[in-house]
Design an enzyme around this catalytic site. Structure first.
Site, mmCIF file in Angstrom:
data_model
loop_
_atom_site.group_PDB
_atom_site.id
_atom_site.type_symbol
_atom_site.label_atom_id
_atom_site.label_comp_id
_atom_site.label_asym_id
_atom_site.label_seq_id
_atom_site.Cartn_x
_atom_site.Cartn_y
_atom_site.Cartn_z
ATOM 1 N N LYS A 88 0.378 -0.935 0.053
ATOM 2 C CA LYS A 88 0.158 -0.040 0.427
ATOM 3 C C LYS A 88 1.262 1.391 -0.187
ATOM 4 C CE LYS A 88 -3.461 2.522 2.270
ATOM 5 N NZ LYS A 88 -4.891 2.334 3.822
ATOM 6 N N SER A 163 -9.771 2.507 3.057
ATOM 7 C CA SER A 163 -8.409 2.881 2.024
ATOM 8 C C SER A 163 -7.869 2.220 1.316
ATOM 9 C CB SER A 163 -7.796 4.324 2.658
ATOM 10 O OG SER A 163 -7.218 3.331 3.735
ATOM 11 N N SER A 187 -9.897 -0.587 6.830
ATOM 12 C CA SER A 187 -9.271 -0.444 5.486
ATOM 13 C C SER A 187 -8.405 -0.819 5.426
ATOM 14 C CB SER A 187 -8.598 0.827 5.353
ATOM 15 O OG SER A 187 -8.559 1.950 6.032
#
Length: 518
Positions: A88, A163, A187
């Site tokens: 990420k 997210s 997330s």
């Protein structure tokens, strides 16, 4: 061959690498080809913000050379060595940009690696690249990225969660077998639920946060994203452990999470159904899959009990005061002076205040600005006790509710998200509706306990094809092995008479097909 090896689990890839049936270079090239095929173009997933071809292939070549040479060095290789991974883009990496999905950090190159990245590199997992996210991890749909939305592989007109939608979409679309995410209010788990993948939020402090760009420091936690519970457990084992660079890092030994995930016996396991995390606001199909999961676990010998956690009714409100307050403090460093973007005002005097204003106006997106304003207000003189202080009191009540619930049950269970993936743009202009997606995941972050989302089947929202539903397990702090045991068992039960959900993901249009259709 490419399609076949990208559709293996990470554990299967590791076994084939160790047996010499495939090479890491073949594996990495297959995934790079897959990224080329489905990630770009107008209808592409946009799961990756940066692809690190040269580095990934260099690591793969190194692993293959060590294995070919044999000897002690080959025997010392980590079991996952040579299996590719995505990271990420909130986790800093040397040699690759780290943007946090924001114009504020466009093309920024970190001078150091996050601890989890150090451990991945030491274990020789080739890093394929950095995945898309809502800006500074603020969002539930990956629509708030400054670099475009990410699409759900199950339906490219729908959101992949957030997210960390980029990591979940990459794993679901066979662009990567493993990925790292961060979970502040869900997330990792919520994207896992809507993409049919497995996502784990570890116990707070059990995985180092050093090198994860902070949003809300008392809530953030790095964790694994995978297609199976076993794969998530194996990656969790690799990244967990004490880190002296992180003052909140726990000194605990790392348990054998992989073994826990492979233990499918749930006889005698007490599973608590959280009264407050079902019913109103949850789609009918989601609740139907949840009830089916409960029945499967009961039939396998688990004891199902209902637990009452009354303070959970206020968890969402408390979270959206604590999180923005911490975010407003953490993001104060992005001022156009220290590092990151710098925008100077077009006219008038060149003062620090005016540079800060111009930089933040241009560098931050609407959702980030919204949360900074809310957090700054909650921390302001005259409002601190009424808002932030009261939210922290609710946080304590939620922790007490969990403690009471775990006296009655070994693990707790709920739907991971109240709905299946919704269409892109549907909630973009309605922040409150967007925030409700995290209603089931937020309590775990407020309490610092571990949680996992595992696929629970398919359901429809009435507007389209059937889409993945996630089932969430929660356990007491430092008892992460329990969630792997429960999740692994449910995964095995639901896959006993059918192909695993992740293997049923629909085919995606390739870049070549998109071009041919123009």
């Amino acid at each position: 061959m490419t399609a076949e090896i990208t559709r293996l689990t990470a554990a299967q890839m590791a076994a084939k690498l160790a047996a010499g049936e495939i090479t890491s270079v073949e594996l990495v090239r297959a995934h790079l080809d897959r990224i080329d095929a489905v990630d770009g173009g107008e209808a592409g997933l946009n799961a990756f913000l940066h692809v690190s071809r040269d580095e990934a292939l260099a690591t793969a070549e190194e692993v293959d050379a060590v294995r070919a040479a044999g000897g002690a060095e080959a025997e010392a290789l980590h079991p996952l060595a040579g299996v590719p991974i995505a990271v990420k883009d909130l986790i800093v990496t040397v040699g690759q940009p780290t943007t946090a999905g924001s114009r504020m950090l466009e093309d920024w190159m970190s001078p150091y690696d996050a601890t989890v990245v150090e451990r991945i590199r030491a274990a020789k997992l080739p890093i394929l690249g950095k995945t898309n996210l809502d800006e500074f991890a603020m969002g539930s749909s990956t629509e708030h990225s400054a670099y475009g939305v990410t699409r759900n592989p199950w339906d490219t007109d729908r959101i992949p969660g957030g997210s960390g939608g980029g990591s979940a979409a990459a794993v679901a679309a066979f662009e990567a077998p493993l990925a790292l995410g961060t979970d502040t209010g869900g997330s990792i788990r919520q994207p896992g639920a809507v993409t049919g993948t497995v996502g784990t939020k570890p116990t707070y402090g059990s995985v180092s946060r050093y090198g994860a760009i902070a949003m809300a420091s008392s809530l953030d936690q790095i964790g694994p994203v995978a297609r199976t519970t076993e794969d998530a457990a194996l990656l969790h084992e690799l990244i967990a452990g004490h880190d002296p660079k992180d003052s909140t890092s726990l000194p605990d030994e790392v348990p054998a999470f992989g073994a826990a995930a492979r233990t499918t016996d749930v006889s005698g396991l007490r599973i608590g159904v959280i009264k407050q995390l079902q019913g109103e606001g949850y789609q009918e199909g989601v609740l139907a899959r949840f009830q089916e999961s409960l029945e499967a676990l009961r039939a396998a010998g688990a004891e199902i009990v209902e637990v009452d956690c009354p303070s959970f009714e206020h968890a969402l409100s408390a979270y959206y005061l604590i999180m923005p307050s911490e975010a407003s403090s953490n993001l104060a460093r992005f001022d156009g002076v220290r590092y990151g973007a710098r925008v100077e005002p077009e006219d008038g005097p060149l003062t620090i205040e005016r540079v800060m204003g111009a930089t933040r106006a241009a560098g931050f997106g609407d959702e980030v600005k919204r949360r900074i304003i809310l957090g700054t207000y909650a921390l302001s003189a005259g409002y601190y006790d009424a808002y932030y202080g009261s939210a922290q009191k609710v946080r304590t009540l939620i922790q007490r509710d969990f403690a009471a619930a775990f006296e009655q049950a070994d693990v707790l269970i709920s739907p991971t998200a109240p709905t299946v993936a919704f269409p892109l743009g549907e909630k973009l202009d309605d922040p409150l509706a967007m925030y409700l997606n995290d209603v089931a995941t937020i309590p775990a972050n407020l309490a610092g306990i571990p949680g996992i989302s595992v696929p629970g089947g398919l359901a429809s929202d009435g507007d389209g094809a059937a889409l993945p539903v996630g089932i969430q397990f929660l356990a007491p702090a430092r008892e992460d092995a329990r969630v792997y045991r429960a999740a692994g068992a449910l995964e095995a039960l639901l896959s006993a008479d059918a192909e695993p959900l992740w293997a049923r993901a629909p085919e995606l249009p390739t870049a070549a097909a998109q071009t041919a259709g123009e």
